[in-house]
Design an enzyme around this catalytic site. Structure first.
Site, PDB file in Angstrom:
ATOM      1  N   ASP A  31     -11.518 -17.914 -22.130  1.00  0.00           N
ATOM      2  CA  ASP A  31     -10.266 -18.505 -21.651  1.00  0.00           C
ATOM      3  C   ASP A  31      -9.896 -19.704 -22.511  1.00  0.00           C
ATOM      4  OD1 ASP A  31     -10.410 -16.655 -19.737  1.00  0.00           O
ATOM      5  OD2 ASP A  31     -10.640 -18.031 -18.038  1.00  0.00           O
ATOM      6  N   PHE A  34      -8.457 -18.719 -25.795  1.00  0.00           N
ATOM      7  CA  PHE A  34      -7.117 -18.200 -25.563  1.00  0.00           C
ATOM      8  C   PHE A  34      -6.119 -19.352 -25.421  1.00  0.00           C
ATOM      9  CE2 PHE A  34      -3.571 -16.770 -23.042  1.00  0.00           C
ATOM     10  CZ  PHE A  34      -3.283 -15.524 -23.576  1.00  0.00           C
ATOM     11  N   ASP A  35      -6.499 -20.347 -24.623  1.00  0.00           N
ATOM     12  CA  ASP A  35      -5.598 -21.480 -24.402  1.00  0.00           C
ATOM     13  C   ASP A  35      -5.310 -22.243 -25.690  1.00  0.00           C
ATOM     14  OD1 ASP A  35      -5.373 -20.846 -21.792  1.00  0.00           O
ATOM     15  OD2 ASP A  35      -6.859 -22.291 -21.076  1.00  0.00           O
ATOM     16  N   SER A  80      14.172   6.286  -2.151  1.00  0.00           N
ATOM     17  CA  SER A  80      13.069   6.063  -1.225  1.00  0.00           C
ATOM     18  C   SER A  80      12.173   7.309  -1.271  1.00  0.00           C
ATOM     19  CB  SER A  80      13.697   5.844   0.145  1.00  0.00           C
ATOM     20  OG  SER A  80      12.724   5.614   1.084  1.00  0.00           O
ATOM     21  N   LEU A  81      11.171   7.392  -0.417  1.00  0.00           N
ATOM     22  CA  LEU A  81      10.325   8.588  -0.387  1.00  0.00           C
ATOM     23  C   LEU A  81      10.304   9.143   1.027  1.00  0.00           C
ATOM     24  CD1 LEU A  81       7.168   7.394  -2.383  1.00  0.00           C
ATOM     25  CD2 LEU A  81       8.828   9.101  -3.139  1.00  0.00           C
ATOM     26  N   GLU A 110      -0.980  10.357  -6.632  1.00  0.00           N
ATOM     27  CA  GLU A 110      -1.148   8.948  -7.000  1.00  0.00           C
ATOM     28  C   GLU A 110      -1.349   8.138  -5.738  1.00  0.00           C
ATOM     29  OE1 GLU A 110       2.305   7.620  -9.275  1.00  0.00           O
ATOM     30  OE2 GLU A 110       2.479   9.681  -9.988  1.00  0.00           O
ATOM     31  N   LYS A 112      -0.332   5.103  -3.264  1.00  0.00           N
ATOM     32  CA  LYS A 112       0.916   4.428  -2.940  1.00  0.00           C
ATOM     33  C   LYS A 112       0.604   2.937  -2.802  1.00  0.00           C
ATOM     34  CE  LYS A 112       4.957   4.942   0.015  1.00  0.00           C
ATOM     35  NZ  LYS A 112       5.163   3.601   0.556  1.00  0.00           N
ATOM     36  N   ASP A 114       1.099  -0.908  -2.219  1.00  0.00           N
ATOM     37  CA  ASP A 114       1.917  -1.589  -1.225  1.00  0.00           C
ATOM     38  C   ASP A 114       2.316  -2.964  -1.740  1.00  0.00           C
ATOM     39  OD1 ASP A 114       3.246  -1.758   1.100  1.00  0.00           O
ATOM     40  OD2 ASP A 114       1.510  -2.220   2.342  1.00  0.00           O
ATOM     41  N   ARG A 133      14.415  -3.531  -6.284  1.00  0.00           N
ATOM     42  CA  ARG A 133      15.007  -2.308  -5.788  1.00  0.00           C
ATOM     43  C   ARG A 133      16.328  -2.566  -5.070  1.00  0.00           C
ATOM     44  NH1 ARG A 133      12.194   2.297  -2.161  1.00  0.00           N
ATOM     45  NH2 ARG A 133      13.477   1.939  -0.343  1.00  0.00           N
ATOM     46  N   GLU A 169       5.297  -1.100  -9.031  1.00  0.00           N
ATOM     47  CA  GLU A 169       5.144  -1.907  -7.837  1.00  0.00           C
ATOM     48  C   GLU A 169       4.470  -3.217  -8.232  1.00  0.00           C
ATOM     49  OE1 GLU A 169       6.371  -0.174  -5.327  1.00  0.00           O
ATOM     50  OE2 GLU A 169       5.702  -1.187  -3.520  1.00  0.00           O
ATOM     51  N   TYR A 221       4.486   3.709 -12.150  1.00  0.00           N
ATOM     52  CA  TYR A 221       4.327   5.093 -11.695  1.00  0.00           C
ATOM     53  C   TYR A 221       5.456   6.047 -12.062  1.00  0.00           C
ATOM     54  CZ  TYR A 221       7.129   3.037  -7.957  1.00  0.00           C
ATOM     55  OH  TYR A 221       8.087   2.366  -7.263  1.00  0.00           O
ATOM     56  N   LYS A 284       3.597  14.244  -6.169  1.00  0.00           N
ATOM     57  CA  LYS A 284       4.806  14.587  -6.910  1.00  0.00           C
ATOM     58  C   LYS A 284       4.640  15.944  -7.584  1.00  0.00           C
ATOM     59  CE  LYS A 284       5.427   9.703  -7.779  1.00  0.00           C
ATOM     60  NZ  LYS A 284       5.164   8.586  -8.697  1.00  0.00           N
ATOM     61  N   LYS A 308       1.223   8.886   4.474  1.00  0.00           N
ATOM     62  CA  LYS A 308       0.812   7.556   4.933  1.00  0.00           C
ATOM     63  C   LYS A 308      -0.565   7.596   5.575  1.00  0.00           C
ATOM     64  CE  LYS A 308       4.619   5.048   4.241  1.00  0.00           C
ATOM     65  NZ  LYS A 308       5.471   4.036   4.790  1.00  0.00           N
ATOM     66  N   CYS A 420      -5.631 -31.657  17.697  1.00  0.00           N
ATOM     67  CA  CYS A 420      -6.433 -32.709  18.308  1.00  0.00           C
ATOM     68  C   CYS A 420      -6.072 -34.005  17.593  1.00  0.00           C
ATOM     69  CB  CYS A 420      -7.928 -32.436  18.138  1.00  0.00           C
ATOM     70  SG  CYS A 420      -8.927 -33.892  18.496  1.00  0.00           S
TER      71      CYS A 420
HETATM   72  P1  AMP Z   1       9.131   3.655   1.233  1.00  0.00           P
HETATM   73  O1  AMP Z   1       9.441   2.205   0.892  1.00  0.00           O
HETATM   74  O2  AMP Z   1       8.180   3.820   2.354  1.00  0.00           O
HETATM   75  O3  AMP Z   1      10.381   4.505   1.304  1.00  0.00           O
HETATM   76  O4  AMP Z   1       8.313   4.195  -0.023  1.00  0.00           O
HETATM   77  C1  AMP Z   1       8.908   4.290  -1.276  1.00  0.00           C
HETATM   78  C2  AMP Z   1       8.337   3.223  -2.138  1.00  0.00           C
HETATM   79  O5  AMP Z   1       6.960   3.423  -2.399  1.00  0.00           O
HETATM   80  C3  AMP Z   1       8.943   3.240  -3.505  1.00  0.00           C
HETATM   81  O6  AMP Z   1      10.138   2.526  -3.546  1.00  0.00           O
HETATM   82  C4  AMP Z   1       7.899   2.552  -4.334  1.00  0.00           C
HETATM   83  O7  AMP Z   1       8.197   1.184  -4.406  1.00  0.00           O
HETATM   84  C5  AMP Z   1       6.621   2.685  -3.547  1.00  0.00           C
HETATM   85  N1  AMP Z   1       5.511   3.302  -4.288  1.00  0.00           N
HETATM   86  C6  AMP Z   1       4.256   2.803  -4.337  1.00  0.00           C
HETATM   87  N2  AMP Z   1       3.457   3.557  -5.088  1.00  0.00           N
HETATM   88  C7  AMP Z   1       4.207   4.581  -5.565  1.00  0.00           C
HETATM   89  C8  AMP Z   1       3.928   5.688  -6.418  1.00  0.00           C
HETATM   90  N3  AMP Z   1       2.699   5.912  -6.923  1.00  0.00           N
HETATM   91  N4  AMP Z   1       4.949   6.522  -6.699  1.00  0.00           N
HETATM   92  C9  AMP Z   1       6.184   6.316  -6.182  1.00  0.00           C
HETATM   93  N5  AMP Z   1       6.495   5.293  -5.376  1.00  0.00           N
HETATM   94  C10 AMP Z   1       5.525   4.423  -5.055  1.00  0.00           C
HETATM   95 ZN    ZN Z   2     -11.160 -33.319  18.615  1.00  0.00          ZN
END
Ligand code: AMP
Ligand code: ZN
Length: 664
Positions: A31, A34-35, A80-81, A110, A112, A114, A133, A169, A221, A284, A308, A420
């Protein structure tokens, strides 16, 4: 080597190290080294602004502030999915697919991730745009913030198409999330609830320097565009990887829904070992040709399906509610549970947050409760199984007195937590405050740890942090696990802390809401502890970025007799309670009362150095021109709209030299 070449070489090297570290998780340089290289590059770029490059690794540290994020349309819609929850759902999906396409269907599976979705645009291998998005049709332009995320390549490698969008993501891995929360708890702020919201909140922070400090990652992705010369989803993931993107290795091809289910079953169990949150799997259709045939519904592609994971939930008995007292006196109710297996760990405790939370769910001792492990690290109770409530159950009465010192608790209007108020006599507060004082970012006392602090307090050797400075080797020697050498180290460590600069001492005092940044601001403005002590609430609020909550807390701290005498003692022992003469020498009041806007590129100083010079000399820096602006300091390439605005408001525009002569 000429300057240009030197700059390019450094950029290439730093890019490679960034990639090794953040994409491959495999650093090949320390590190520190690098710095050093980064600093070299920063200096060269400041000196030779003609070699500016929008994808230079120096942009990773942030610096730009965005007041309003511009709304931009997505060239390709972000869909969306559709969701599925069972084998039947997936088989139904397969049937629908087979009606529309001919031949075998292969799937890419793949994880998903979060977090917050993002669309990145690359032109000629350079990141030109990063957009959230939003509603799928248009989102916010957050490019400056995204550039600070180290796993997002600013410059691609290999054989990439001239223009494309790539979706991914933004996630905040658990480790970094936990660290951020520890720091927040330390300064008495509420911890963030979960990594996902924190990640998406980060994208909209105005100051990109703050974003740069957050350990965000970008997992990719999907590639979108025309003439990409890619024929399957799996291939696109491999290509993205080759161009320098972070694409998790979990992705797998499946030849049937049964193989898809195997992938799901594997990750339902193993996802708990991943460094970041996932909430399912995305399946997919692999062939992009087949994807095109399938097309989209009004809201989602027909060729993709999310599966899910069930949030893991168990029910168990709540044996007892106990209460913890923190360093600031905040009370946290804790559920002590009958130990139960959940998501691969044994859960014994869950946070109940505060009195309102208990009342809302009507949680009682003896109840059978549902515990869930969602995004949060600490499991939470989501409901009570009322059918199992014992007949003699009574509603929980929240404690009215401190479990440690029996003082009556207070709850300030508008705050969720009880406190307290026995600041000087409540053991966990006393110990917690001293532990904070000695911690790494505060006085950083070598040879003294949190447990030793508790021992010292419980042995009656110290009651506050100023007492540390009177400890002797003979006094600490009898403590558990102390030997001559460690006792000496401890005393030497305490002695050495007298050299810690004032801003860290101020942070170490543990004034509520005075974290590292606020401490720096106060020190810069007031320069001595006495000046801070004498400041009124109104004066404090007038210091840049000091709000009412902080001002009240500072005034209350110094109003206390006990605190005043502790500070006098610290002074007497030689702890730094004012800014050093050396620092002071570089500071003046020459610019007091003036507000500056800095625009363009400078030759003899960097933009950040220029801002620091303004502040060190008592001026204020603002990011946008208004009637309150006194001067605009203009370097090369000052934005034309800023120029027009300054002229229309009759604000003097200073050149770099003119500004520097003002402070000389
Ligand atoms: P949802 O928000 O439940 O409609 O799910 C869709 C969202 O899942 C997409 O907008 C992506 O942001 C997210 N996502 C996470 N991982 C993946 C992946 N491997 N492929 C596609 N979408 C993904
Ligand atoms: Zn106390």
């Amino acid at each position: 080597m000429d300057i240009k070449q030197q700059i390019e070489t450094l950029r290439d090297e730093l890019r490679k190290h960034n990639y090794n570290y953040y994409v491959l998780d495999n650093p090949t340089i320390s590190d520190f080294d690098f710095d050093v290289k980064l600093k070299q590059l920063q200096e060269l770029e400041a000196k030779y602004p003609e070699f500016y490059d929008a994808s230079s690794p120096t942009l990773r540290v942030g610096g730009e502030v965005t007041k309003n994020f511009e709304t931009v349309a997505h060239e390709h819609r972000m869909y969306s999915l559709d969701n599925s929850y069972s084998k039947e759902d997936l088989l139904d999906w397969e049937t629908r697919i087979k009606k529309q396409v001919d031949g075998e269907v292969q799937y890419t599976c793949e994880l998903k991730y979060d977090g917050a979705s993002i669309s990145l645009t690359y032109e000629n291998g350079q990141l030109t745009k990063a957009v959230t998005r939003g509603d799928g049709f248009q989102g916010d332009n957050v490019t400056t913030n995204i550039k600070t995320i180290k796993s997002v390549p600013l410059q691609l490698k290999g054989d990439f198409p001239p223009k494309f969008d790539i979706r991914g993501e933004i996630v905040l891995p658990f480790e970094g999330f936990n660290k951020m929360n520890e720091e927040r708890i330390e300064i008495g702020e509420e911890p963030y609830r979960n990594p996902r919201n924190t990640a998406s909140g980060s994208l909209k922070l105005q100051d990109s320097t703050e974003v740069a400090k957050r350990p965000l990652e970008c997992l990719l992705y999907n590639i979108t565009g025309t003439n990409l010369n890619i024929s399957t989803q799996f291939e696109s993931l491999e290509k993205a990887r080759a161009w320098g993107f972070k694409v998790p290795q979990a992705a797998k091809l499946a030849n049937s829904i049964d193989e898809v289910l195997e992938f799901i079953a594997y990750w339902d169990e193993h996802r708990h070992n991943l460094p970041y949150e996932t909430d399912g799997v995305v399946i997919k259709v692999n062939s992009l040709y087949q994807q095109e045939e399938l097309g989209y519904t009004a809201k989602a592609p027909r060729w993709a399906m999310a599966y899910k994971f069930k949030a893991e939930q168990v029910s168990t008995r709540l044996n007892e509610i106990t209460y913890q007292v923190g360093r600031t006196g905040a009370i946290t109710p804790v559920a002590n549970l009958e130990p139960v297996e959940l998501a691969g760990t044994t859960v014994k405790r869950a946070s109940l947050h505060n009195a309102d939370q208990i009342a809302k769910l009507d949680i009682r001792e003896g109840d059978e409760v549902y515990v869930e492990k969602g995004g949060e690290i600490i499991p939470k109770i989501i409901a009570v199984d009322l059918s199992k409530r014992p007949a003699d159950s009574k509603p929980t009465e929240y404690i009215t007195h401190c479990p440690e010192c029996n003082t009556e608790l207070v709850r300030t209007e508008g705050e969720a937590q009880h406190y307290c108020p026995n600041y000087n006599g409540c053991n966990p507060q006393i110990i917690g405050r001293i532990q904070h004082f000695i911690s790494r970012k505060a006085m950083d006392i070598d040879g003294l740890g949190g447990e030793t602090v508790a021992l010292l307090v419980n042995a009656g050797l110290i009651t506050n942090y100023s007492d540390l400075y009177e400890l002797t080797v003979d006094q600490v020697l009898p403590l558990e696990r102390m030997a001559q050498k460690s006792a000496e180290n401890l005393i030497n460590g305490i002695e050495a802390s007298k050299q810690i600069p004032f801003e860290r001492v101020l942070y170490a005092l543990g004034i509520r809401y005075v974290g590292e940044t606020v401490a720096k601001k106060l020190v810069k403005h007031y320069k001595t502890i006495d000046a801070i002590k004498n400041a009124s609430e109104e004066e404090l609020v007038n210091v840049d970025e000091i709000g009412v909550k902080i001002a009240e807390s500072v005034v209350a701290f110094f109003a206390s007799e006990a605190n005043s005498s502790i500070i006098e003692r610290l002074k007497h022992f030689g702890v730094q309670l004012e800014i050093s003469a050396e620092k002071l020498a570089n500071q003046t009041n020459k610019l007091e009362g003036s507000t500056f806007v800095v625009s363009g590129v400078f030759t003899s100083v960097s933009r950040n150095e220029l801002k620091k010079l303004i502040e060190d000399n008592g001026g204020k820096v603002s990011s946008s021109i208004s009637s309150k602006t006194s001067y605009v300091v203009a370097g090369d390439n000052m934005g034309p709209s800023k120029k027009t605005k300054a002229e229309s408001l009759n604000i003097s525009i200073l050149s770099e030299e003119e500004f520097l002569s003002m402070i000389r």
